[in-house]
Design a protein around this motif. Structure first.
Motif, PDB file in Angstrom:
ATOM      1  N   GLU A   1      17.422   3.061  13.753  1.00  0.00           N
ATOM      2  CA  GLU A   1      17.325   2.095  12.958  1.00  0.00           C
ATOM      3  C   GLU A   1      17.269   2.531  11.189  1.00  0.00           C
ATOM      4  O   GLU A   1      18.742   2.687  10.398  1.00  0.00           O
ATOM      5  N   LEU A   2      17.415   4.241  11.365  1.00  0.00           N
ATOM      6  CA  LEU A   2      18.068   5.231  10.062  1.00  0.00           C
ATOM      7  C   LEU A   2      19.263   5.406  10.241  1.00  0.00           C
ATOM      8  O   LEU A   2      20.072   5.683   8.794  1.00  0.00           O
ATOM      9  N   TRP A   3      19.404   5.613  11.153  1.00  0.00           N
ATOM     10  CA  TRP A   3      20.180   7.035  11.856  1.00  0.00           C
ATOM     11  C   TRP A   3      21.630   5.454  11.550  1.00  0.00           C
ATOM     12  O   TRP A   3      22.650   5.925  10.740  1.00  0.00           O
TER      13      TRP A   3
ATOM     14  N   LYS B   1      21.530   3.017   9.644  1.00  0.00           N
ATOM     15  CA  LYS B   1      21.429   2.557   8.613  1.00  0.00           C
ATOM     16  C   LYS B   1      21.405   0.990   8.462  1.00  0.00           C
ATOM     17  O   LYS B   1      21.727   0.409   7.407  1.00  0.00           O
TER      18      LYS B   1
ATOM     19  N   ASN C   1      19.459  -2.153   7.451  1.00  0.00           N
ATOM     20  CA  ASN C   1      18.345  -2.885   6.641  1.00  0.00           C
ATOM     21  C   ASN C   1      17.570  -3.848   7.254  1.00  0.00           C
ATOM     22  O   ASN C   1      17.956  -4.549   9.002  1.00  0.00           O
TER      23      ASN C   1
ATOM     24  N   PRO D   1       9.613   8.552   6.490  1.00  0.00           N
ATOM     25  CA  PRO D   1      10.764   7.349   7.762  1.00  0.00           C
ATOM     26  C   PRO D   1      10.421   6.464   7.762  1.00  0.00           C
ATOM     27  O   PRO D   1      11.435   5.292   8.192  1.00  0.00           O
ATOM     28  N   ILE D   2      10.912   7.772   9.978  1.00  0.00           N
ATOM     29  CA  ILE D   2      11.401   7.218  10.539  1.00  0.00           C
ATOM     30  C   ILE D   2       9.956   6.472  11.280  1.00  0.00           C
ATOM     31  O   ILE D   2       9.691   6.108  11.689  1.00  0.00           O
TER      32      ILE D   2
ATOM     33  N   ALA E   1      10.460   3.202   8.900  1.00  0.00           N
ATOM     34  CA  ALA E   1      11.379   2.049   9.765  1.00  0.00           C
ATOM     35  C   ALA E   1      11.382   1.635  10.668  1.00  0.00           C
ATOM     36  O   ALA E   1      11.590   0.673  11.388  1.00  0.00           O
TER      37      ALA E   1
ATOM     38  N   PRO F   1      11.315  -0.301   3.740  1.00  0.00           N
ATOM     39  CA  PRO F   1      11.399   1.445   3.807  1.00  0.00           C
ATOM     40  C   PRO F   1      12.836   1.759   2.637  1.00  0.00           C
ATOM     41  O   PRO F   1      13.061   2.933   2.134  1.00  0.00           O
ATOM     42  N   GLU F   2      13.463  -0.129   2.499  1.00  0.00           N
ATOM     43  CA  GLU F   2      15.010   1.061   2.005  1.00  0.00           C
ATOM     44  C   GLU F   2      14.495   0.921   0.660  1.00  0.00           C
ATOM     45  O   GLU F   2      14.993   1.282  -0.621  1.00  0.00           O
TER      46      GLU F   2
ATOM     47  N   ILE G   1      17.043  12.925   9.646  1.00  0.00           N
ATOM     48  CA  ILE G   1      17.518  12.519   8.920  1.00  0.00           C
ATOM     49  C   ILE G   1      17.559  12.757   7.875  1.00  0.00           C
ATOM     50  O   ILE G   1      18.194  12.355   6.810  1.00  0.00           O
TER      51      ILE G   1
ATOM     52  N   GLU H   1      20.431  13.059   4.787  1.00  0.00           N
ATOM     53  CA  GLU H   1      20.233  12.137   3.897  1.00  0.00           C
ATOM     54  C   GLU H   1      20.223  12.860   3.115  1.00  0.00           C
ATOM     55  O   GLU H   1      20.319  12.207   1.758  1.00  0.00           O
TER      56      GLU H   1
END
Length: 676
Positions: free
Chosen positions: A74-76, A78, A80, A251-252, A255, A320-321, A441, A445
């Motif tokens: 999800e983070l990779w 990006k 929402n 974060p992961i 997410a 997480p955003e 990640i 970032e």
């Protein structure tokens, strides 16, 4: 503006099937393999116990692993969190939000410095008029109470005139923090649409608070929005490791949770915004039947409040955003364990709440995860003990290869050593691999110069893995004791958290870790002499236990944390590129620290006329005085008169000081007498 990504109930169910399906499938495969590697000559009871304990332990690891994997993707990409409407940053608010700071014997200068910084940051958004700040004190220390009033008076002069800063102190701390919030809602909640709930060490940027209010306004079905907090501001080695781990792996994890929770997320008790209407309609918390620790007021109220709001038909979101959400972590391993003890009791209380009627299935999952986060330690301990006892039993009572009955072939016990090693490697992989995904990640970032360079980040992850491996058995023993104490009926109580980087002295470390050290030494000796084949397997656990005292002391030192930073270990971006709100908080802290009280408690009230008038004015607002005996007040008056007439030092007990602080006529006369 972020785009709205729609999601259907079918897609939400599919996400949950994926996460929990992968968890169940991997646990099933690993358990079937484990059943083949258990020594075949073990009793049926031993085999069954080892299978159950392994399955529970591995399932916990598998859930963390697969949730992190999906969070990474999800983070990779990006992506929402789908299903929530986002609005433009400059959207004007038509609602009002209360910012709530519940405190309990905390440092007033630190608390108000953070609030001033948040108010200053809100001012930059141009919409500060939509927010009011409330300090809701449950302080029981009379000297801290007086200091709170003094610092509040000064903070009002420093704060933007467009933001109201209110203060009230409860005389009776009914239901702790949850009761504090409930009291606010009952008295002032009708004036506000939303409330942002903080902890004493919370810090939220103005933009984040504005965004949270905008989201609540544009999503009328939403009851809670949680902004994941990041740990900052600590310098002890233990705290720096926790800060770094939270920044890299947090974060992961967030997410991953948001991936399958979607609009059925949880509430972490602070750094979140709540719709006041939803809270007041749904969150009348029950007092659990029976005595503490299982009965009484609920300690971990946040999970329950989220479940009740969700039961009421409102949605709850983990986003997480949302950046700019900060907190502080405990400075030492022992402080971390003390806080964990209270959380453990709160989560064990959820065993009663779990079976409540009408809860959303995902809310029951949240309760189960919370309960298992602490039960996993005694389960792991039991798993190790059963395995160790089995190995010792084989050494003390060797297996019989040739039975009494006539047979051509001996009965060789089957033990799959290769399979055992493979399962061990698989478990370690599932625990460690997500950390490297978090590192990817993290490097993607952030600029390399803000995180100590790529090499600095990599070696920090490796060092954190080593520290986690050494501290894991220590925390296992702490949490196992917590669970056993709770089931034995021992209550944790409610104590103020230590928030200072003071370091752990040897005496305290020895008292807390003596049994850990003794257990590590005894286990090492027993395994070496009677089950030598297990010696190297047990070493990661026994070394951590044997070295628990020096590990606890060494990691608690601020000097060691500073030295680690100099060598580019455990650096987070907020230390290099310091956010404006952190600078503002430090600047306000320096200002407030200069406004120190020459005296404290009753002495400050009777020697400072302005503070005297304020304190007396506030008493009716704070509610009726607690009960105290006439003898207590009489003794307090005698000491006060000796101070006024003969300038003898007042040595008041806590009860005497509180009795005087709730006696406006006495305080007023004393202040006038000194003025004359």
């Amino acid at each position: 503006m972020q785009k709205f990504v729609p999601i259907s109930p079918k897609q939400v169910r599919r996400r949950r099937v994926v996460v929990f399906g992968l968890m169940i499938l991997s646990t099933l495969v690993a358990t079937l393999k484990w059943m083949t590697v258990i020594p075949s000559d073990s009793s049926i009871f031993t085999q069954l116990l080892m299978v159950i304990l392994f399955m529970l332990t591995f399932a916990w690891i598998a859930l963390f692993f697969w949730s992190s994997i999906l969070g990474f993707f999800e983070l990779w990409r990006k992506r929402n969190v789908p299903g929530i409407h986002w609005v433009d940053d400059d959207t004007k608010l038509s609602t009002r939000t209360a910012i709530l700071m519940p405190v309990y014997n905390e440092s007033p200068t630190n608390v108000f410095a953070n609030l001033l910084a948040m108010a200053e940051d809100l001012k930059k958004t141009g919409q500060e008029k939509a927010f009011d700040i409330f300090v809701l004190s449950d302080t029981t220390n009379p000297k801290v109470w007086v200091e709170e009033e003094k610092i509040w008076l000064e903070a009002r002069q420093l704060m933007s005139p467009n933001i109201n800063l209110y203060y009230r102190r409860r005389a009776k701390n009914i239901a702790r923090k949850s009761g504090n919030i409930e009291d606010f809602c009952n008295k002032w909640g009708a004036k506000y649409d939303f409330m942002i709930v903080l902890d004493a060490d919370s810090l939220l940027s103005g933009k984040t608070m504005l965004t949270m209010a905008q989201l609540m306004e544009d999503n009328p079905e939403t009851g809670i929005i949680q902004a994941p907090p990041m740990c900052i501001n600590r310098n002890s080695l233990f705290a720096r490791i926790q800060q770094f781990a939270g920044k890299v792996y947090g974060p992961i994890v967030s997410a991953g949770l948001a991936y399958w929770q979607v609009g059925d997320s949880n509430y972490w008790g602070h750094n979140a915004i709540i719709r006041v209407k939803a809270f007041m309609e749904c969150c009348k918390l029950p007092v659990l039947s029976g005595r503490a620790p299982f009965g009484g007021h609920i300690l971990s109220h946040d999970f329950v409040e989220a479940a009740l709001i969700r039961r009421g038909g409102w949605s709850a979101w983990l986003l997480p955003e949302l950046k700019g959400s900060f907190e502080e972590c405990p400075p030492t391993m022992i402080d971390f364990a003390i806080r964990d003890r209270r959380w453990c009791q709160g989560n064990m209380q959820h065993i009663k709440v779990l079976i409540s009627k009408g809860l959303h299935p995902v809310s029951r999952v949240h309760f189960t995860i919370g309960i298992m986060s602490y039960l996993s330690s005694p389960i792991w301990l039991c798993f190790l003990l059963v395995g160790l006892m089995t190995a010792l039993g084989r050494e003390i009572f060797p297996p019989t290869y040739f039975p009494q009955s006539y047979t051509l072939f001996p009965e060789w016990p089957i033990f799959d050593k290769i399979g055992t090693i493979a399962l061990f490697i698989l478990s370690m992989f599932m625990l460690i691999f997500p950390k490297f995904l978090g590192l990817i990640i993290y490097l993607k970032e952030n600029k390399a110069n803000e995180i100590g360079g790529i090499c600095g980040a990599i070696k920090s992850v490796l060092a954190e893995i080593i520290f986690s491996a050494l501290s894991a058995p220590i925390m296992m023993m702490f949490q196992s004791k917590f669970v056993f104490d709770i089931f034995a009926g021992i209550d944790a109580g409610w104590n103020t958290q230590n928030r200072e980087d003071s370091g752990t002295p040897f005496k305290q470390a020895f008292e807390r870790h003596f049994w850990h050290t003794l257990l590590g030494i005894a286990t090492t000796i027993i395994v070496w002499n009677y089950a030598h084949a297990l010696f190297w397997w047990m070493l990661p656990i026994t070394v951590g236990l044997m070295l628990s005292i020096p590990i606890s002391m060494f990691s608690s030192r601020e000097s060691n944390g500073i030295a680690a930073r100099k060598h580019k270990f455990f650096i987070i971006p907020e230390e290099v590129n310091i956010p404006e709100i952190l600078k503002e908080a430090k600047a306000y802290l320096a200002i407030l620290q200069k406004i120190s009280l020459d005296n404290c408690g009753v002495e400050a009230i009777v020697t400072e006329p302005r503070l005297n008038a304020l304190h007396i004015l506030m008493l009716p607002i704070n509610g009726p005085a607690p009960e105290f005996s006439a003898k207590t007040l009489e003794m307090a008056q005698i000491k006060l008169e000796n101070f006024i007439n003969h300038m003898l030092k007042m040595e008041l007990t806590k009860e005497e000081e509180i009795a005087l602080l709730y006696s406006p006529q006495i305080l007023r006369k004393a202040c006038l007498a000194l003025a004359i």
